[in-house]
Design an enzyme around this catalytic site. Structure first.
Site, PDB file in Angstrom:
ATOM      1  N   ASP A  97      39.639  47.856  32.719  1.00 13.62           N
ATOM      2  CA  ASP A  97      38.722  48.963  32.482  1.00 13.62           C
ATOM      3  C   ASP A  97      37.608  48.948  33.517  1.00 13.62           C
ATOM      4  O   ASP A  97      37.757  48.363  34.581  1.00 13.62           O
ATOM      5  CB  ASP A  97      38.174  48.885  31.055  1.00 13.62           C
ATOM      6  CG  ASP A  97      38.043  50.266  30.424  1.00 13.62           C
ATOM      7  OD1 ASP A  97      38.017  51.261  31.166  1.00 13.62           O
ATOM      8  OD2 ASP A  97      37.958  50.341  29.192  1.00 13.62           O
ATOM      9  N   TYR A 157      43.249  35.585  34.331  1.00 16.05           N
ATOM     10  CA  TYR A 157      41.973  36.135  34.793  1.00 16.05           C
ATOM     11  C   TYR A 157      41.104  35.033  35.390  1.00 16.05           C
ATOM     12  O   TYR A 157      41.254  33.851  35.066  1.00 16.05           O
ATOM     13  CB  TYR A 157      41.220  36.791  33.634  1.00 16.05           C
ATOM     14  CG  TYR A 157      41.773  38.118  33.189  1.00 16.05           C
ATOM     15  CD1 TYR A 157      41.267  39.311  33.707  1.00 16.05           C
ATOM     16  CD2 TYR A 157      42.804  38.192  32.253  1.00 16.05           C
ATOM     17  CE1 TYR A 157      41.776  40.537  33.293  1.00 16.05           C
ATOM     18  CE2 TYR A 157      43.318  39.408  31.842  1.00 16.05           C
ATOM     19  CZ  TYR A 157      42.797  40.578  32.367  1.00 16.05           C
ATOM     20  OH  TYR A 157      43.300  41.788  31.963  1.00 16.05           O
TER      21      TYR A 157
END
EC number: 5.4.99.-
Length: 451
Positions: A97, A157
């Protein structure tokens, strides 16, 4: 590379990649096209997320997929005017996002062409037409019903923590006063003892800040009219309009604040402190109920469970005088805000010397903690894995792998993404603001740290 000053920082979210995708209505045939003209492709890519509202098309907002589709139309690979996301059947391996960066991601979509497709040229054409923030690693045909979200087995990540975020709060702030209870508590295990001992050693940091500020004050008192900020040009400052004269007291105030920044900048984490961080992060590994680390109405819902394969601290590195600690998190999928709250929870425990058992308590569905979100501009999707898909590839289709693009991927990371992350922190001071809010908070949001 787009100038950092022209990119508006956006806070990112990480929606759960394993949520069910809503079923689309039956697609009408696109006027002027034939089924034989439809080609489904896979695009491997990386990008810097600044200025983008995530990867997924969300008109009228600027998104990664939106830019890719616009370029494909311009290049003639979508030969119709009424193409929409439904007909494209666009999908991605990991939905990032606002503001999230990516080294390795994948999108799959349909092309509609009126002539045979030379897919070998498409990578070059895309890279020439897209902005330098988006880099395409490869383009190749996809199976007809390929769903990258489901086929992706794991996502990795990286979260960059500035070393100064592990310093204790100022002795004069409310958080420091509250944490005295934690400093005097009984220490039940070695991790607790290491945490408190490393904290005691760091209290002297604020004495260093005081001495530096005392030097500045003495310089000012000697001749305030001739006072010059010794840190001028060292930190980002907003341009001063022509004709504006800064009063001496305002110059002093800025210099005293920048003396604090100077000490932060020169702080280097010690091995014992880094070890405590790593041991706490390890507590996240395994399958847990992460209801306190996302937005949910039901703490007992099975959807709150996630499996974290590993959480590791990398070697701290210095970039333009500031030290950063890379934390790598590997799991099957992640929920909204999960990683940011995981990082914030650990930082809060370390900075307040809270009981280390608070990480385990956060997994209890009967316990609610109002955990803050740490800054999101330092989050980076590093890798995606498709091992099972690659093992099953047949009919001459290509495997999904990034090995032969490592040099270009490293270049994107070092030359674009890392500088953007770090320069944005220096400009906007997002971590400073986050820590300051916590340190000065006088309400009850963080009472769970001192219970």
């Amino acid at each position: 590379m787009t100038s950092i000053s022209k990119r508006k920082n956006q806070q990112e979210h990480i929606p759960a990649e394993d949520l069910e995708t809503p079923k689309l209505p039956k697609r009408e045939k696109i006027e002027g096209t034939k089924e034989s003209n439809k080609v489904r492709i896979i695009i491997l890519l990386g990008y810097s997320g600044y200025g983008y509202h995530g990867i997924q098309i969300n008109n009228p907002l600027k998104t990664i997929e939106g830019d890719v589709v616009a370029v494909l139309k311009k290049l003639g690979y979508l030969k119709t005017n009424n193409i929409d996301a439904e007909h494209l059947c666009i999908a991605r391996a990991a939905r990032t996002d606002k503001g999230v960066h990516t080294l390795r991601n994948l999108i799959s979509l349909n092309l509609f062409v009126d002539k045979p497709l030379d897919i070998s040229l498409l990578k070059t054409e895309l890279n020439e037409a897209l902005c330098s923030q988006i880099r395409v690693w490869s383009v190749f045909p996809a199976p007809k019903y390929f769903n990258p979200r489901i086929s992706c087995e794991s996502r990795t990540y990286e979260y960059l923590i500035p070393s100064f975020a592990l310093l204790p709060p100022k002795p004069s702030c409310p958080l420091f006063k509250k944490m005295q209870k934690n400093l005097s508590r009984k220490l039940d295990n070695e991790l607790e003892r290491n945490l408190v001992y490393s904290m005691n050693d760091l209290i002297s940091f604020w004495n260093t800040v005081k001495l530096k500020q005392k030097e500045i004050q003495e310089m000012f008192d000697t001749n305030k009219d001739a006072f010059t900020n010794p840190f001028k040009g060292m930190f980002y400052e907003k341009p001063i309009p022509a004709g504006i004269v800064i009063p001496p007291q305002a110059k002093l105030k800025k210099a005293l604040k920048q003396a604090e920044y100077y000490c932060y900048m020169n702080y280097r984490i010690k091995e014992d402190r880094l070890k405590v961080l790593q041991q706490l992060l390890k507590k996240y590994e395994g399958r847990h109920n992460f209801h306190n680390f996302t937005v949910t109405d039901d703490s007992t819902s099975p959807s709150n469970y996630r499996f974290i394969e590993s959480v590791t601290c990398g070697t701290p590195f210095v970039y333009e005088n500031w030290e950063w600690i890379p934390v790598t998190i590997k799991g099957n999928s992640f929920m909204l805000n999960q990683i940011r709250k995981m990082m914030a929870h650990v930082l809060m425990i370390i900075r307040s010397c809270a009981p280390t058992g608070l990480i385990d308590k956060a997994f209890d569905p009967n316990i609610t903690m109002n955990i803050s979100k740490s800054p999101g501009h330092v989050l980076l999707l590093k890798d995606i894995k498709f091992s099972s898909y690659n093992d099953s590839v047949t009919d001459g289709l290509e495997k999904i792998q990034f090995d032969c693009f490592e040099e270009d991927i490293l270049s994107l990371k070092i030359k674009t993404i890392y500088p953007d992350i770090i320069k944005l922190e220096q400009k906007e001071k997002l971590f400073f603001s986050f820590l300051s809010y916590i340190d000065q908070h006088t309400g009850h949001q963080f009472d769970y740290l001192f219970g």
